[in-house]
Structures are given as C-alpha cells and as structure tokens.
Write a protein that holds these residues in place. Structure first.
Motif, PDB file in Angstrom:
ATOM      1  N   PHE A  70       0.852  -1.187   0.000  1.00  0.00           N
ATOM      2  CA  PHE A  70       0.000   0.000   0.000  1.00  0.00           C
ATOM      3  C   PHE A  70       0.884   1.232   0.000  1.00  0.00           C
ATOM      4  N   GLY A  71       0.382   2.293  -0.570  1.00  0.00           N
ATOM      5  CA  GLY A  71       1.122   3.546  -0.583  1.00  0.00           C
ATOM      6  C   GLY A  71       0.203   4.721  -0.332  1.00  0.00           C
ATOM      7  N   HIS A  72       0.826   5.892  -0.232  1.00  0.00           N
ATOM      8  CA  HIS A  72       0.069   7.106   0.042  1.00  0.00           C
ATOM      9  C   HIS A  72       0.895   8.270  -0.472  1.00  0.00           C
ATOM     10  N   ASP A  73       0.393   8.972  -1.447  1.00  0.00           N
ATOM     11  CA  ASP A  73       1.205  10.030  -2.024  1.00  0.00           C
ATOM     12  C   ASP A  73       0.709  11.432  -1.708  1.00  0.00           C
ATOM     13  N   CYS A  74      -0.473  11.577  -1.237  1.00  0.00           N
ATOM     14  CA  CYS A  74      -1.044  12.906  -1.034  1.00  0.00           C
ATOM     15  C   CYS A  74      -1.018  13.289   0.441  1.00  0.00           C
ATOM     16  N   VAL A  75      -0.269  14.329   0.758  1.00  0.00           N
ATOM     17  CA  VAL A  75      -0.210  14.822   2.125  1.00  0.00           C
ATOM     18  C   VAL A  75      -0.567  16.303   2.105  1.00  0.00           C
ATOM     19  N   ASP A  88      -2.345  18.130   0.045  1.00  0.00           N
ATOM     20  CA  ASP A  88      -2.100  18.804  -1.225  1.00  0.00           C
ATOM     21  C   ASP A  88      -3.448  19.137  -1.875  1.00  0.00           C
ATOM     22  N   PRO A  89      -3.448  19.847  -2.988  1.00  0.00           N
ATOM     23  CA  PRO A  89      -4.719  20.264  -3.596  1.00  0.00           C
ATOM     24  C   PRO A  89      -5.618  19.118  -4.048  1.00  0.00           C
ATOM     25  N   TRP A  90      -5.052  17.930  -4.256  1.00  0.00           N
ATOM     26  CA  TRP A  90      -5.853  16.816  -4.755  1.00  0.00           C
ATOM     27  C   TRP A  90      -6.475  16.000  -3.635  1.00  0.00           C
ATOM     28  N   TYR A  91      -5.856  16.009  -2.477  1.00  0.00           N
ATOM     29  CA  TYR A  91      -6.397  15.266  -1.333  1.00  0.00           C
ATOM     30  C   TYR A  91      -5.863  15.923  -0.064  1.00  0.00           C
ATOM     31  N   ASN A  92      -6.662  16.776   0.529  1.00  0.00           N
ATOM     32  CA  ASN A  92      -6.168  17.547   1.671  1.00  0.00           C
ATOM     33  C   ASN A  92      -6.325  16.850   3.013  1.00  0.00           C
ATOM     34  N   LEU A  93      -6.738  15.590   3.004  1.00  0.00           N
ATOM     35  CA  LEU A  93      -6.862  14.836   4.252  1.00  0.00           C
ATOM     36  C   LEU A  93      -5.658  13.950   4.532  1.00  0.00           C
ATOM     37  N   GLY A  94      -4.706  13.932   3.633  1.00  0.00           N
ATOM     38  CA  GLY A  94      -3.535  13.066   3.796  1.00  0.00           C
ATOM     39  C   GLY A  94      -2.659  13.483   4.963  1.00  0.00           C
ATOM     40  N   GLY A 102       0.188  11.272   5.743  1.00  0.00           N
ATOM     41  CA  GLY A 102       1.445  10.563   5.580  1.00  0.00           C
ATOM     42  C   GLY A 102       1.577   9.383   6.527  1.00  0.00           C
ATOM     43  N   ASN A 103       0.575   9.150   7.357  1.00  0.00           N
ATOM     44  CA  ASN A 103       0.612   8.057   8.326  1.00  0.00           C
ATOM     45  C   ASN A 103       0.189   6.762   7.638  1.00  0.00           C
ATOM     46  N   MET A 104       1.139   5.858   7.473  1.00  0.00           N
ATOM     47  CA  MET A 104       0.850   4.612   6.774  1.00  0.00           C
ATOM     48  C   MET A 104      -0.110   3.708   7.544  1.00  0.00           C
ATOM     49  N   LEU A 105      -0.234   3.898   8.860  1.00  0.00           N
ATOM     50  CA  LEU A 105      -1.226   3.109   9.606  1.00  0.00           C
ATOM     51  C   LEU A 105      -2.639   3.465   9.163  1.00  0.00           C
ATOM     52  N   ASP A 106      -2.863   4.714   8.782  1.00  0.00           N
ATOM     53  CA  ASP A 106      -4.166   5.101   8.236  1.00  0.00           C
ATOM     54  C   ASP A 106      -4.428   4.370   6.928  1.00  0.00           C
ATOM     55  N   VAL A 107      -3.396   4.253   6.115  1.00  0.00           N
ATOM     56  CA  VAL A 107      -3.520   3.552   4.836  1.00  0.00           C
ATOM     57  C   VAL A 107      -3.846   2.075   5.076  1.00  0.00           C
TER      58      VAL A 107
END
Length: 134
Positions: free
Chosen positions: A25-30, A32-38, A40-45
């Motif tokens: 699993f990954g997470h690229d949006c922290v 940012d304008p495309w996903y402002n809920l990021g 960076g916490n991989m446990l959330d992912v």
C-alpha cells in the motif's frame, strides 16, 4: 463514463496476496490540492486497506501491516536497507503497540523516530484520567 466526482475502484488485493504476489500500500497525497486529508501516516492507509479490501481476519490484518512495511520496501527495491540489523541505516519508528493488529486497530502513536540511528523525536503518551460520576 462517470461524470465528476469519479468513482474509484480497488484492485483484488486479497486475491493477489493469497496467491503469493508482493502487494504493498502507498500514500502520495499529504495535504495537497488533490487530497487535503492526507497525513502521511501509513497506519491510516493500512486501516483503510483492511476495511476496503475486506481483510478483517487476524492473518489478513497482519498481511496489511506487511503491505505498509516489508512489502513496501520490496516494492521500492530498498530491502537491503530495511530492518534492524548491523549495517542497516537505522531509519525506523517505534509504535506504541504490542503487535501489528493493535498498531492498525488503534492507529498507534509513534513513540520514537530514529534517522541514521539517532533519535529524532519522542512522543509522550497522552494520559487519560477517569473520574467517578456522581
């Protein structure tokens, strides 16, 4: 043929994992304008993956934890730098959890952050005091 907002699908994570493929699993949006809920916490992912992929059994939850840790290192081709061993760079976090299940379930607090073997940050756990109701 969707109009906006477009639906998002998810691949067959459980089936790929069950067939021995490396799934991460990954997470690229922290924020940012495309996903402002990021965050960076991989446990959330992993938490989202457990639910979205319907992987709520203990072995499946443990697999989702591996998908944000060891499997991610394999996907990024950094396995030679992953893990706690002499000669490794010493970049790691220590979670306030006794196992992967509790880490994901509680989205555990990061107690310590190490970079290049040096302590960068330490979190003091929140204290909760229960009082009797009268």
């Amino acid at each position: 043929n969707d109009t906006y907002p477009k639906r998002r699908g998810v691949t067959r994570v459980k089936e790929l994992w069950q067939n021995g493929l490396n799934v991460s699993f990954g997470h690229d949006c922290v924020q940012d304008p495309w996903y402002n809920l990021g965050t960076g916490n991989m446990l959330d992912v992993a938490y989202m993956g457990v639910h979205i992929c319907q992987m709520t059994g203990i072995p499946e939850i443990n697999a989702c934890y591996q998908m944000i840790t060891r499997n991610g290192a394999k996907t990024l081709d950094v396995e030679d730098r992953y893990g706690i061993e002499v000669g490794k760079p010493g970049n790691l976090i220590v979670l306030d959890a006794k196992n992967p299940f509790h880490a994901i379930r509680k989205r555990a607090t990061v107690k310590y952050v190490f970079s290049q073997g040096k302590l960068l940050a330490e979190t003091t756990p929140t204290k909760i005091k229960f009082v009797a109701l009268t």
